[in-house]
Write an enzyme that holds these catalytic residues in place. Structure first.
Site, short mmCIF file in Angstrom:
data_model
loop_
_atom_site.label_atom_id
_atom_site.label_comp_id
_atom_site.label_asym_id
_atom_site.label_seq_id
_atom_site.Cartn_x
_atom_site.Cartn_y
_atom_site.Cartn_z
N ASN A 13 0.90 -1.62 0.25
CA ASN A 13 0.05 0.17 0.17
C ASN A 13 0.86 1.26 0.38
O ASN A 13 0.56 2.14 -0.70
CB ASN A 13 -0.56 -0.08 1.09
N MET A 87 0.29 -2.12 11.92
CA MET A 87 -0.61 -3.76 12.63
C MET A 87 -0.72 -3.82 14.28
O MET A 87 -1.04 -4.10 14.80
CB MET A 87 0.29 -5.09 11.83
N ASN A 104 -6.99 4.63 8.02
CA ASN A 104 -6.58 3.40 7.87
C ASN A 104 -7.17 2.87 6.91
O ASN A 104 -8.95 2.59 6.62
CB ASN A 104 -6.60 2.67 9.06
N HIS A 106 -8.44 -1.71 5.81
CA HIS A 106 -9.04 -2.27 5.94
C HIS A 106 -9.44 -3.41 5.52
O HIS A 106 -10.41 -3.33 4.56
CB HIS A 106 -10.03 -2.34 7.42
#
Ligand code: GRF
Length: 201
Positions: A13, A87, A104, A106
């Site tokens: 990412n 994490m 974030n 997810h």
């Protein structure tokens, strides 16, 4: 918009952000990790982005570590913190220093399947549709206001690796898109319902 990215692992990412928004709508001014040797740190270094590692064991507690990390983020002049495969749970003292300024990604359709092993939780539940959420970060675990979501039907899968492989391209589109929206000032809280975020066109 000046962005610091927090990572723990592979950094695909982060790589997507480097290849899309970095140097355009946003400037990634730093990458910090809670794990030494995270491959993501190499990706940052290859792009000439300053890195730092904040190990839990180097501080008295998690809050101490996270406050040191917050100081580093602020010293980089960042306006936005992006969690890209970070994490660890951020201490409330970190989150409150960046109100509505942490996002974030997810790998589930929140509010379903929060926390770790979200993909396996979804498979175990027998879902027929899987997906990705980009959300603002509050003090809870994956509970912040939802910015973007995308879903794909996978009615028969029992293979976590297959789901992860299908979701990653969605993540790599949605996270840069969220940074673009935030950089453009197109995200605001709904005054009538502050848990809800309105994205203007
Ligand atoms: C992603 O699947 C993301 O949804 C989760 O952690 C993973 C990070 O992958 N939060 P990478 O390190 O960006 O490759």
């Amino acid at each position: 918009m000046r962005v610091v990215v927090l990572v723990s692992g592979r950094g695909s990412n982060l790589q997507a952000l480097i290849e899309t928004v970095h140097g355009h709508e946003a400037e990634i001014v730093g990458v910090a990790s809670d794990r030494a040797g995270a491959p993501a740190l190499e990706r940052a270094a290859a792009a000439g982005i300053p890195t730092a590692v904040f190990l839990r064991d180097d501080y008295e507690d998690r809050t101490g570590r996270d406050l040191a990390m917050a100081d580093w983020v602020l010293a980089r002049g960042a306006d936005l913190v992006v969690l890209a495969g970070y994490m660890a749970l951020l201490a409330p003292a970190f989150v409150t220093r960046f109100p509505d300024r942490i996002v974030n990604v997810h790998p589930s359709l929140l509010p379903a399947f929060t926390g770790i092993d979200a993909i396996q939780q979804a498979i175990d539940h027998g879902v027929k549709v899987v997906g990705v959420t980009v959300h603002l970060v509050d003090e809870g675990i994956d509970t912040g206001a939802i910015l973007l979501q995308r879903a794909i039907p996978m009615p028969n899968t029992r293979d976590g690796a297959e789901v992860h492989a299908a979701l990653q391209p969605l993540e790599h589109e949605l996270l840069p898109e969220a940074v673009r929206l935030l950089a453009a000032g197109r995200v605001r809280r709904d005054p009538a319902d502050p848990q809800r975020v309105v994205v203007s066109t």
